[in-house]
Design an enzyme around this catalytic site. Structure first.
Site, PDB file in Angstrom:
ATOM      1  CG  ASP A 142      -1.885   1.177   1.213  1.00  0.00           C
ATOM      2  OD1 ASP A 142      -2.906   1.065   0.508  1.00  0.00           O
ATOM      3  OD2 ASP A 142      -1.612   2.192   1.888  1.00  0.00           O
ATOM      4  CB  ILE A 143       1.040   4.241  -2.201  1.00  0.00           C
ATOM      5  CG1 ILE A 143       1.460   3.397  -3.414  1.00  0.00           C
ATOM      6  CG2 ILE A 143       1.790   5.572  -2.205  1.00  0.00           C
ATOM      7  CD1 ILE A 143       1.174   4.044  -4.749  1.00  0.00           C
ATOM      8  CD  GLU A 167      -4.738   3.929  -1.685  1.00  0.00           C
ATOM      9  OE1 GLU A 167      -5.008   4.256  -0.524  1.00  0.00           O
ATOM     10  OE2 GLU A 167      -5.559   4.010  -2.618  1.00  0.00           O
TER      11      GLU A 167
END
Length: 490
Positions: free
Chosen positions: A354-355, A397
């Site tokens: 996950d960003i 994301e």
């Protein structure tokens, strides 16, 4: 009696069906021969008495009785000659016609049969005269028909296979095999047009080292000429750097001096190129070229369909923004790798990514910058994976990475390496530097109590949540039914 004799001795009249013969005046050759011989005998009978009179000076030679006797003898000799000729020749002709009729039945049967016939369509040649020449000519013609029927039978089988399968790899192999089985081609490579480039699809009996180009370039010279003209070109292998083509023989392999470049054209566009070497053939050069052009026109639409199907598959399986697999096809690949791992009792690991603070990037720099970050992070992750490792965009994301044959320790090392790659990169948007980090959760099949692919994803997601909860820009692994942070590297 004469008419009955002619009817019984003429093989042409009672064995050959002339209903479908070309229109025109039909002639009975045996009747003409009979009339000629009788007429010649009659003429000799009429001419003989005057000759005898002149030569022997005997007036009795022109008497009516002697003249009638000579005419009768001449006609008798003519009939005897005809009967002798019919006895000898008609037997040979009858054998020839019966053989032709038998071959005709075999050919008709083969035409309407889907099974390949191994019957030889030939008649035994029993003489070296004109009849023997006719027999040999018929055998040559029937051999040509046999080859045509065999090619059509092979083509029907190939078409049935191609119609049932539009996978690009399978279609390419079938097309190349068809050319090798039905033409003079013994080895070669097939290229297909993908995104305006000729990409290698299939090969047969060619060098497998680095000489074999995966993409044809540059677009010039003979390659360009073949594509633009749509015609077959024969080129020198050494002069044009095509020396990776080989021909296999019982004595080994050798490199041909010349090869052919054959375009596959569909809808007036070159969809593929076959670069091939031909072995020895009894067929003339012009006929070989005609056969290759014909078969190329047969195969081109199937290659075009396979290329189109492959393009649609790629469009459906890849995320349009990041150009990596989308979630649907990523899970399909997970299913495949999961089944393989269970079958071979090997390990399998998953990394959820996950960003960090991606919403803040969108709010601060805009969605255009957010899209740029997604594309660049996806590219950085994909470039640092091996060919057998799979990455997909799992959510907005979020990314999922599948690592075949990797245990928990190895997967943790991969995750830490990826974390460092993203952390050390900066991304510019409108001259503004954007720094991003990622959090990663790792799980492996061997660390699960129940071997279930959903549990593999869920435990990796649990580890990811733990990494984010513990400060982000971290790697956490799921081990012993709990999530544990890995030590970070600077």
């Amino acid at each position: 009696m004469t008419d009955q004799f002619l009817k019984n001795t003429s093989p042409i009249e009672y064995q050959i069906d002339i209903r479908n013969a070309p229109k025109g005046k039909l002639k009975n050759v045996f009747l003409i021969l009979f009339l000629c011989m009788v007429t010649f005998g009659f003429a000799m009978g009429v001419a003989f008495p005057p000759i005898v009179k002149v030569y022997f000076s005997d007036p009795r030679a022109v008497s009516i009785s002697f003249t009638l006797m000579c005419i009768t003898a001449g006609i008798t000799v003519g009939v005897a000659n005809y009967m002798l000729f019919s006895l000898v020749v008609s037997k040979q002709l009858r054998f020839l016609v019966e053989g032709m009729n038998q071959v005709n039945k075999q050919i008709r049967s083969a035409m309407f049969s889907r099974k390949h016939s191994q019957t030889s369509y030939e008649i035994e040649v029993k003489s070296n005269d004109m009849i023997g020449q006719v027999t040999q000519a018929f055998n040559t013609m029937s051999s040509t028909v046999e080859q045509r029927l065999n090619h059509e039978a092979s083509f029907r089988g190939i078409v049935a296979t191609l119609s049932a399968n539009i996978d690009l790899d399978t279609t390419s192999d079938i097309i190349l095999r068809y050319f090798i089985e039905t033409t003079c081609i013994t080895s070669g490579v097939l290229y297909g047009k993908i995104e305006d480039e000729m990409i290698l699809l299939a090969s047969h009996d060619v060098d497998t080292d680095d000489k074999l180009p995966r993409k044809l370039e540059p677009w010039q010279g003979t390659i360009s000429d073949t594509i633009e003209s749509g015609t077959i070109h024969t080129i020198d292998t050494e002069a044009n750097n095509f020396n990776w083509i080989t021909i296999s023989t019982p004595l080994g392999t050798f490199k041909p001096k010349f090869i052919r470049i054959i375009p596959l054209i569909a809808d007036k566009s070159t969809v593929g190129l076959l670069i091939a070497a031909c072995g020895d053939s009894k067929v003339s050069e012009s006929i070989q070229k005609e056969m290759l052009e014909t078969y190329a026109s047969y195969m081109a639409p199937y290659l075009q369909n396979a290329l189109l199907h492959n393009k649609i598959q790629e469009m459906a399986s890849y995320d349009s923004l990041t150009h990596i697999l989308n979630r649907r096809f990523g899970l399909v690949r997970l299913e495949e790798e999961f089944s393989t791992a269970l079958r071979h009792r090997s390990d399998l690991s998953a990394i959820m990514i996950d960003i960090d603070k991606f919403k803040k990037v969108n709010d601060t720099f805009g969605h255009e910058a957010g899209d740029m970050i997604l594309k660049n992070v996806a590219s950085a992750l994909a470039l640092n994976l091996r060919n057998e490792e799979v990455i997909c965009r799992y959510g907005g994301e979020e990314f999922l990475i599948i690592l075949p044959m990797a245990n928990l320790h190895k997967a943790g090392l991969v995750a830490e390496r990826l974390r460092l790659v993203v952390e050390r990169q900066g991304y510019y948007h409108k001259d503004k530097l954007i720094l991003v980090t990622i959090s990663l959760g790792v799980s492996s099949l061997s660390s699960l109590v129940t071997q279930n692919k959903n549990d593999l994803i869920n435990t990796a997601d649990t580890a990811l949540y733990h990494a984010k909860h513990m400060g982000r820009n971290r790697v956490a692994i799921f081990r012993n039914n709990e999530s544990v942070l890995l030590p970070t590297k600077v």
